[in-house]
Every structure is written in structure tokens, then in C-alpha cells.
Design an enzyme around this catalytic site. Structure first.
Site, PDB file in Angstrom:
ATOM      1  N   GLY A  14       0.784  -1.245   0.000  1.00 14.89           N
ATOM      2  CA  GLY A  14       0.000   0.000   0.000  1.00 14.89           C
ATOM      3  C   GLY A  14       0.806   1.280   0.000  1.00 14.89           C
ATOM      4  N   SER A  15       2.057   1.237  -0.490  1.00 14.14           N
ATOM      5  CA  SER A  15       2.833   2.484  -0.459  1.00 14.14           C
ATOM      6  C   SER A  15       2.268   3.513  -1.444  1.00 14.14           C
ATOM      7  CB  SER A  15       4.323   2.225  -0.704  1.00 14.14           C
ATOM      8  OG  SER A  15       4.564   1.912  -2.048  1.00 14.14           O
ATOM      9  N   ASN A  16       1.713   3.060  -2.559  1.00  7.69           N
ATOM     10  CA  ASN A  16       1.079   4.023  -3.479  1.00  7.69           C
ATOM     11  C   ASN A  16      -0.188   4.614  -2.856  1.00  7.69           C
ATOM     12  OD1 ASN A  16       2.307   4.393  -6.320  1.00  7.69           O
ATOM     13  ND2 ASN A  16       2.584   2.215  -5.902  1.00  7.69           N
ATOM     14  N   MET A  92      -3.624  -7.340  -7.158  1.00 13.51           N
ATOM     15  CA  MET A  92      -3.008  -8.467  -7.853  1.00 13.51           C
ATOM     16  C   MET A  92      -3.982  -9.340  -8.648  1.00 13.51           C
ATOM     17  SD  MET A  92      -0.016  -7.685  -7.285  1.00 13.51           S
ATOM     18  CE  MET A  92       0.948  -9.050  -7.937  1.00 13.51           C
ATOM     19  N   ASN A 108      -4.619   2.029 -13.525  1.00 15.37           N
ATOM     20  CA  ASN A 108      -3.624   1.179 -12.859  1.00 15.37           C
ATOM     21  C   ASN A 108      -2.249   1.812 -13.019  1.00 15.37           C
ATOM     22  OD1 ASN A 108      -2.542  -1.236 -11.643  1.00 15.37           O
ATOM     23  ND2 ASN A 108      -1.845  -1.847 -13.675  1.00 15.37           N
ATOM     24  N   HIS A 110       1.810   0.831 -13.284  1.00 14.69           N
ATOM     25  CA  HIS A 110       2.680  -0.310 -13.571  1.00 14.69           C
ATOM     26  C   HIS A 110       4.140   0.144 -13.523  1.00 14.69           C
ATOM     27  CE1 HIS A 110       3.704  -4.225 -15.125  1.00 14.69           C
ATOM     28  NE2 HIS A 110       4.538  -3.633 -15.957  1.00 14.69           N
TER      29      HIS A 110
HETATM   30  C1  GRF Z   1       3.822  -1.016  -7.335  1.00 15.82           C
HETATM   31  O1  GRF Z   1       5.132  -1.219  -7.796  1.00 15.82           O
HETATM   32  C2  GRF Z   1       2.863  -0.832  -8.476  1.00 15.82           C
HETATM   33  O2  GRF Z   1       3.436  -0.196  -9.581  1.00 15.82           O
HETATM   34  C3  GRF Z   1       2.505  -2.245  -8.837  1.00 15.82           C
HETATM   35  O3  GRF Z   1       2.428  -2.925  -7.599  1.00 15.82           O
HETATM   36  C4  GRF Z   1       3.277  -2.269  -6.661  1.00 15.82           C
HETATM   37  C5  GRF Z   1       2.424  -1.937  -5.480  1.00 15.82           C
HETATM   38  O4  GRF Z   1       3.174  -1.389  -4.438  1.00 15.82           O
HETATM   39  N1  GRF Z   1       1.279  -2.304  -9.609  1.00 15.82           N
HETATM   40  P1  GRF Z   1       2.441  -0.730  -3.204  1.00 15.82           P
HETATM   41  O5  GRF Z   1       1.499  -1.792  -2.632  1.00 15.82           O
HETATM   42  O6  GRF Z   1       1.701   0.467  -3.695  1.00 15.82           O
HETATM   43  O7  GRF Z   1       3.528  -0.397  -2.245  1.00 15.82           O
END
Ligand code: GRF
Length: 204
Positions: A14-16, A92, A108, A110
Site C-alpha cells: 500500500g505504499s502508493n 493483484m 492502474n 505499472h
Molecule cells: C507497485 O510497484 C505498483 O506499480 C505495482 O504494484 C506495486 C504496489 O506497491 N502495480 P504498493 O502496494 O503500492 O507499495
């Protein structure tokens, strides 16, 4: 200008998600997160939601008789939370339900320059190929794997990265600000999907 109501779908760290929330709090992302939807009851993203008073819905495919029923349930949940834009952030599962895909704009992020290195472990794929440049892509979601129309890309030099992990870290740093920026631009009506292309508009 009204904030765009979003749902974040995340399966893990969940860092994003966290960075979107902090860009919202800093006033740089004109959005409100109405719900976090996850397929993983152990996802660290749940804790981030709880700390930020974002409601959490856990929906696991194993509790549905088919993937179509599962995707229908996601759609119903998005309806319930009045969502305008769906933001996949490390989600996922591939969303295939026609009702869901027809009803919502879904984006999304990527960690590679699509169409290079789709699917899982994109950063490792890039590193293992000896790619010198990689980066981040934000795209609209269709029923395929990382195949929808591209909204935004940012490239970085990975030629000095010594491991796949270092490559992933370098890319993750640009992911965080890029995603919030793309959501902010969406909220301001700066681009629209026209068929398979994303058109940027010059409105104020
Ligand atoms: C990120 O690298 C994103 O680009 C990919 O999955 C990863 C998720 O990371 N789709 P986080 O859970 O947001 O840390």
C-alpha cells in the site's frame, strides 16, 4: 472544483495508497478516498486505511461462486460508496467482469514503460534484460493484462542499478508522485478516454 471520489484497490503493502493520501492531505491531489477494497485480509494497506479513517471492504474471490460474481460484487461496492474513479494500486487480480469494466473508469500503475515488461515483477524483468531505461506507466484498465490505453509515462535511468531490488526502489519513488498527479489531472477533467486513446484537453 469538486474533488473526485475514488476507490483504491490494493492487495499488499500500500505504499502508493499511502502516497495518494499524503498528496491529498498536502492539497496536491484533488481527490477523496471513499473506500479501500482489498482481496487480502492481511494487506498492510488495511492499516493505512484505518489510520486515515478510510472504510475498508475485504472481498475475496474464494467467497464467490465465480469470478463474474466476484467482479459484480466489486461493482456493487463501488456503487455503494459513490465512486467516480477506481484506482488500482498493487491490486493483484485481473478485473474482467463486463458490468464492472463498462460501469467504471479504472486506472492502474505499472512499474515499467508499457508495453515492455507487463505482468508481475516488471522491475526484475527490466533488470534481467539489462534495460538502461525503465519507468512508470499509468493506464486505463481493460480486460487484458496491463494492456489498456496509456495516460502517463515517466522514464528513468536504471543503468547504474546493481540489483532488481535497487531498480524497484528507484522506480517506486517516481510512482508515488506520478499516480497522485494523474488522479489530480483526472479530477480537473484534463484528459478523457476516446476509444483506445487518451486525449488531453486544454481546459482551465
Ligand atoms: C507497485 O510497484 C505498483 O506499480 C505495482 O504494484 C506495486 C504496489 O506497491 N502495480 P504498493 O502496494 O503500492 O507499495
Amino acid at each position: 472544483m469538486g474533488k473526485v471520489s475514488i476507490a483504491v484497490l490494493a492487495s499488499g503493502r500500500g505504499s502508493n495508497f499511502k502516497s495518494i493520501l499524503s498528496e491529498i492531505h498536502a492539497g496536491r491531489c484533488n481527490a477523496i478516498v471513499n473506500v479501500l477494497i482489498t482481496n487480502n485480509p492481511d494487506a498492510p494497506a488495511i492499516e493505512i486505511a484505518t489510520q486515515n479513517n478510510v472504510p475498508v471492504e475485504i472481498l475475496e474471490p474464494k467467497n464467490f461462486s465465480s469470478r463474474e460474481d466476484f467482479d459484480d460484487k466489486i461493482k456493487e461496492t463501488l456503487d455503494k460508496y459513490d465512486v467516480e474513479l477506481v484506482v488500482l494500486a498493487g491490486y493483484m487480480l485481473i478485473l474482467k467482469g463486463k458490468k464492472l469494466l463498462d460501469s467504471y473508469q479504472i486506472i492502474n500503475i505499472h512499474p515499467a514503460l508499457l508495453p515492455s515488461f507487463p505482468g508481475v515483477d516488471a522491475q526484475t524483468q527490466a533488470f534481467d534484460h539489462g534495460a538502461k531505461i525503465s519507468g512508470v506507466t499509468v493506464h486505463f484498465v481493460d480486460a487484458g493484462l496491463d494492456s489498456g490505453p496509456i495516460i502517463y509515462q515517466e522514464a528513468i535511468d536504471i543503468s547504474n542499478c546493481k540489483t532488481a531490488e535497487e531498480t524497484a526502489e528507484k522506480i517506486l519513488k517516481i510512482e508515488h508522485l506520478a499516480y497522485a498527479k494523474v488522479i489530480d489531472l483526472f479530477s480537473k477533467g484534463k484528459y478523457v478516454l476516446e476509444g483506445r486513446r487518451v486525449k488531453f484537453l486544454k481546459n482551465e
